[in-house]
Scaffold this motif. Structure first.
Motif, PDB file in Angstrom:
ATOM      1  N   PHE A  33       0.828  -1.207   0.000  1.00  0.00           N
ATOM      2  CA  PHE A  33       0.000   0.000   0.000  1.00  0.00           C
ATOM      3  C   PHE A  33       0.863   1.257   0.000  1.00  0.00           C
ATOM      4  O   PHE A  33       1.955   1.269   0.589  1.00  0.00           O
ATOM      5  N   GLN A  34       0.369   2.304  -0.645  1.00  0.00           N
ATOM      6  CA  GLN A  34       1.033   3.602  -0.573  1.00  0.00           C
ATOM      7  C   GLN A  34       0.766   4.161   0.828  1.00  0.00           C
ATOM      8  O   GLN A  34      -0.382   4.456   1.167  1.00  0.00           O
ATOM      9  N   LEU A  35       1.804   4.309   1.617  1.00  0.00           N
ATOM     10  CA  LEU A  35       1.608   4.665   3.020  1.00  0.00           C
ATOM     11  C   LEU A  35       2.209   6.013   3.374  1.00  0.00           C
ATOM     12  O   LEU A  35       3.371   6.295   3.074  1.00  0.00           O
ATOM     13  N   THR A  36       1.379   6.838   4.026  1.00  0.00           N
ATOM     14  CA  THR A  36       1.826   8.099   4.613  1.00  0.00           C
ATOM     15  C   THR A  36       1.673   7.965   6.116  1.00  0.00           C
ATOM     16  O   THR A  36       0.689   7.395   6.596  1.00  0.00           O
ATOM     17  N   ILE A  37       2.639   8.468   6.861  1.00  0.00           N
ATOM     18  CA  ILE A  37       2.588   8.311   8.315  1.00  0.00           C
ATOM     19  C   ILE A  37       2.752   9.650   9.023  1.00  0.00           C
ATOM     20  O   ILE A  37       3.313  10.602   8.488  1.00  0.00           O
ATOM     21  N   TRP A  38       2.215   9.666  10.234  1.00  0.00           N
ATOM     22  CA  TRP A  38       2.391  10.814  11.126  1.00  0.00           C
ATOM     23  C   TRP A  38       2.535  10.297  12.541  1.00  0.00           C
ATOM     24  O   TRP A  38       1.846   9.359  12.960  1.00  0.00           O
ATOM     25  N   SER A  39       3.461  10.885  13.273  1.00  0.00           N
ATOM     26  CA  SER A  39       3.660  10.532  14.676  1.00  0.00           C
ATOM     27  C   SER A  39       4.115  11.772  15.426  1.00  0.00           C
ATOM     28  O   SER A  39       4.840  12.608  14.873  1.00  0.00           O
TER      29      SER A  39
END
Length: 308
Positions: A29-35
């Motif tokens: 999957f095309q994944l964008t992350i935020w933390s």
């Protein structure tokens, strides 16, 4: 839509969230992350994910959003405000919130999503971080049927244990997860009481273990029994569930029972036990240290606390 076309955003990279995000990324999957802790994102960037500085930016083009945060407050704070994801969420997007929160907060979040033209699904999970890493979590899903089916390919990446659709009310999946944690915590507490009782009578722990094996066979529960038997409550980096998280969940159980007039006396006892282990300066241990409350209250100190 194939996994290579579906755009996914993951919010929150704690021990559980990181494990779940890894499985999503592995499946293409095309994944964008935020933390909130940006350093946790490095391994995902190296593996091909995109990182954004705010939740609002992270969800801007997401078809499916998955979040794994800590509690009621963190879920509401991440949703709202100038940089909250609701400011950036696109119409028709599906948000699967895996956080263990109170059912009334789930109702509130569902309404907020509807106001922004998006779908809210509760997707609580059952399993430890090692189970999450293996992609074998059990997921409880509550929300609109259409939204659940659209999110299912993403949820399946970390839910090899099974997916159970609770119904169209997201709050119900939160109640089911609280019930599951109630069973786990109650058994951990019971293990501690049985070991304290037998130890005070001079019975070897291995004999007590053989007794408990007669009644219990689930591998996850046996891991907690082993922790209580050996009094090994160390919480490795990125693994286990913290004492403060356990206390948070028990408080949520009590509040949820209060809301519908159901007293939960065992949860009141477990709350006192969690506070007791915190009072013994054990907050950095794994939540199975709840099982040691009975020993500590019986005057059986932790091995590290015994006088030499």
């Amino acid at each position: 839509m194939s996994s290579s076309q579906l755009k996914v955003t993951f919010l929150g990279l704690g021990s559980m969230g990181s494990a779940m995000a890894r499985n999503i990324l592995k499946k293409g999957f095309q994944l964008t992350i935020w933390s909130r802790t940006i350093s946790k994102a490095e391994e995902f960037v190296n593996a091909g994910a995109r990182v954004e500085k705010s939740a609002r930016e992270a969800v801007a083009d997401a078809d499916i959003i998955v979040s794994c945060l800590f509690d009621d407050k963190s879920c509401l704070d991440t949703a709202q405000g100038e940089n909250g994801y609701l400011k950036g969420i696109k119409k028709g997007a599906v948000h699967v919130n895996t956080t263990t929160i109170g059912p009334n907060i789930a109702n509130q979040l569902e309404k907020l999503h509807e106001e922004h033209g998006a779908y809210y699904v509760t997707g609580t999970v059952l399993g430890r971080p090692d189970v999450a890493n293996a992609g074998q979590l059990r997921s409880f899903l509550g929300g609109k049927h259409e939204a659940i089916e659209r999110a299912r390919p993403v949820v399946e990446t970390y839910s090899g244990g099974s997916i159970i659709v609770v119904g169209e009310n997201p709050a119900h999946a939160n109640v089911i997860k609280l019930s599951a944690n109630m069973v786990l915590a109650a058994n951990i507490s019971l293990f501690g009481q049985v070991y304290a009782f037998n130890e005070r009578w001079g019975i070897d722990n291995d004999v007590t273990h053989e007794l408990l094996k007669i009644f219990y066979s689930h591998p996850g529960l046996l891991k907690y029994e082993e922790a209580v038997r050996t009094r090994n409550y160390e919480k490795e980096e990125g693994q286990g569930f913290a004492v403060e998280g356990g206390l948070k969940d028990v408080n949520t159980m009590l509040n949820t029972g209060d809301q519908v007039g159901v007293p939960l006396p065992f949860c009141s006892t477990m709350r006192e036990q969690f506070v007791s282990v915190l009072g013994h300066d054990l907050k950095d241990k794994e939540w199975s240290v709840l099982g040691d409350a009975a020993r500590l209250n019986a005057g059986l100190p932790m091995p590290s606390q015994k006088k030499k």
